[in-house]
Structures are given as C-alpha cells and as structure tokens.
Design an enzyme around this catalytic site. Structure first.
Site, mmCIF file in Angstrom:
data_model
loop_
_atom_site.group_PDB
_atom_site.id
_atom_site.type_symbol
_atom_site.label_atom_id
_atom_site.label_comp_id
_atom_site.label_asym_id
_atom_site.label_seq_id
_atom_site.Cartn_x
_atom_site.Cartn_y
_atom_site.Cartn_z
ATOM 1 N N GLY A 129 29.197 3.368 21.930
ATOM 2 C CA GLY A 129 30.263 3.198 22.912
ATOM 3 C C GLY A 129 29.922 3.621 24.331
ATOM 4 C CG MET A 131 26.880 -4.000 16.358
ATOM 5 S SD MET A 131 25.915 -4.889 17.587
ATOM 6 C CE MET A 131 24.463 -5.285 16.601
ATOM 7 C CG HIS A 147 22.864 -10.330 24.774
ATOM 8 N ND1 HIS A 147 22.938 -10.131 23.409
ATOM 9 C CD2 HIS A 147 21.621 -10.803 25.019
ATOM 10 C CE1 HIS A 147 21.789 -10.482 22.858
ATOM 11 N NE2 HIS A 147 20.974 -10.902 23.816
ATOM 12 C CG ASP A 172 24.201 -13.147 21.920
ATOM 13 O OD1 ASP A 172 25.213 -12.455 22.142
ATOM 14 O OD2 ASP A 172 23.311 -12.804 21.123
HETATM 15 C C1 GRF Z 1 24.225 -2.419 24.231
HETATM 16 O O1 GRF Z 1 22.859 -2.502 24.504
HETATM 17 C C2 GRF Z 1 24.872 -3.779 24.343
HETATM 18 O O2 GRF Z 1 24.305 -4.587 25.327
HETATM 19 C C3 GRF Z 1 24.614 -4.367 22.991
HETATM 20 O O3 GRF Z 1 24.755 -3.289 22.086
HETATM 21 C C4 GRF Z 1 24.486 -2.063 22.771
HETATM 22 C C5 GRF Z 1 25.705 -1.222 22.600
HETATM 23 O O4 GRF Z 1 25.555 0.077 23.139
HETATM 24 N N1 GRF Z 1 25.485 -5.496 22.742
HETATM 25 P P1 GRF Z 1 26.822 1.000 23.380
HETATM 26 O O5 GRF Z 1 27.553 1.094 22.042
HETATM 27 O O6 GRF Z 1 27.678 0.362 24.416
HETATM 28 O O7 GRF Z 1 26.286 2.319 23.802
#
Ligand code: GRF
Length: 198
Positions: free
Chosen positions: A14, A93, A112, A148
C-alpha cells in the site's frame, strides 16, 4: 470546487495508496479517499489507511466461489461508500472482468511499474534488465477490459543503472510512482470536474 471521492483498491503493502492519502491531506488537492478496500485480510496497507483515519473494508476473494461472486461483493462494498467518482487500483493483484470494469467507464485507473505498452504483466523490472534497457519507468492509465492497457494519463521515466538489480530498480521506480499517482488523480479530477461529472 468539490473534491472527487476515491476508492483505493489494494492487495499488499500500500505504498502507492499512502502516496494518495498524503496528497489528499493537502487542502488544495482535488480528491479525498472515501474508502480503502483490500482483497486480502493481511494487506499491510490496511493498517496504514486506518492510521490516516480512512475507512477500510476487506473483500477476501478466497471467500467467494468465483470471480463474478467476488466482484458482486466488491461492487456492493463500494456502493456502501457512494457516491464514488474514481476507483484507484494501487497494487491490486486481481484481474477484473470486463463486466466489472464496464461499470466504471472512465472512472477506474491503475498504476503499473513500466513504461506501457512495454512490459505488461508481472516482473517488469527483471524483464527490462534482461533486455538490457537503459530506461524504464511507471505509468498511470485508465482501466479498460484488457490487462495493463487503456489510455495513459501520466508516465514518469527512470534511468536503469549498470549495477541495478530488480530490487534497486524497483525502489527507484517506486519513488516515481509515488509522484505519478497523485499527479494522475489531479488530471482525472480536473477532467471530471470540467465535465460536471464530479
Ligand atoms: C507497485 O509497483 C505498483 O506499480 C504495482 O504493484 C506495486 C504495488 O506497491 N502495480 P504498493 O502496494 O503500492 O506499495
């Protein structure tokens, strides 16, 4: 001008969610976070959101028989926080079906860790390194029913250094992600407000 109301969807750490929460704390930022929703009960970002005093919800995909049931529960959870102007996927995810995505036309965005259309999917940094690239970056884009893909809102470029590993590169890109996401929300908020849709 009214602030637009965001739902931020997460699965883990997060840190991008936190960059949005930090940005939203500024009085002149055009958005506020109405809710943070995680699909994993152990997502570390949930505790961070609570630290900011933001309502959180969990819709655990493992509790549902299939994607449609999970997404129906997700939509129901989101509707409890209505009105929502924009869904921000921030390290979320789960692949979302076209049926779900189409409920939020022009109102769902994702971050992304690559310069899309390069390196869709996972392991973006390892793949960029393996290809001998000298530059990568991050992209915030509208979500359409294709993973994406969708119109780009903001991209930030990041150099790849000779001794980079996937981890050092990920850390450098992440710093740019934390700038890119609030910048993209500003742009989308202005568009929605201009249309009178917020
Ligand atoms: C980030 O690198 C984002 O671009 C990708 O997943 C990662 C998530 O990181 N989709 P976080 O949970 O925001 O720290």
């Amino acid at each position: 001008m009214n602030k637009i109301r965001l739902a931020v969807l997460i699965s883990g750490r997060g840190s991008n969610m936190e960059s949005l929460l930090r940005a939203c704390a500024a009085p002149d930022f055009p958005a506020e976070v109405a809710v943070v929703v995680a699909n994993r009960p152990d997502a570390a970002g949930l505790a961070k959101a609570r630290d900011y005093g933001i309502p959180t919800d969990i819709v655990d995909h493992k509790q549902y028989a299939g994607r449609p049931a999970f997404e129906a529960a997700l939509q129901q959870t989101l509707s409890r926080h209505a009105p929502l102007d924009l869904i921000c996927l921030a390290g979320f995810m789960r692949v979302l079906t076209a049926d779900f995505v189409n409920q939020w036309p022009g109102r769902m965005i994702n971050i992304h860790p690559s310069l899309l259309p390069e390196y869709k999917g996972l392991d973006t940094h390892a793949r960029a390194l393996a290809d001998g690239k000298v530059e990568t970056g991050c992209t915030v884009h509208y979500v359409i029913p294709a993973m994406d893909e969708g119109p780009v809102i903001v991209q930030r470029r990041v150099p790849i250094l000779p001794d980079d590993s996937a981890d050092t590169l990920a850390a450098r890109v992440l710093l740019e992600e934390h700038q890119a996401y609030p910048a993209a929300v500003r742009i989308v908020a202005a568009r929605l407000q201009e249309l009178g849709d917020a």
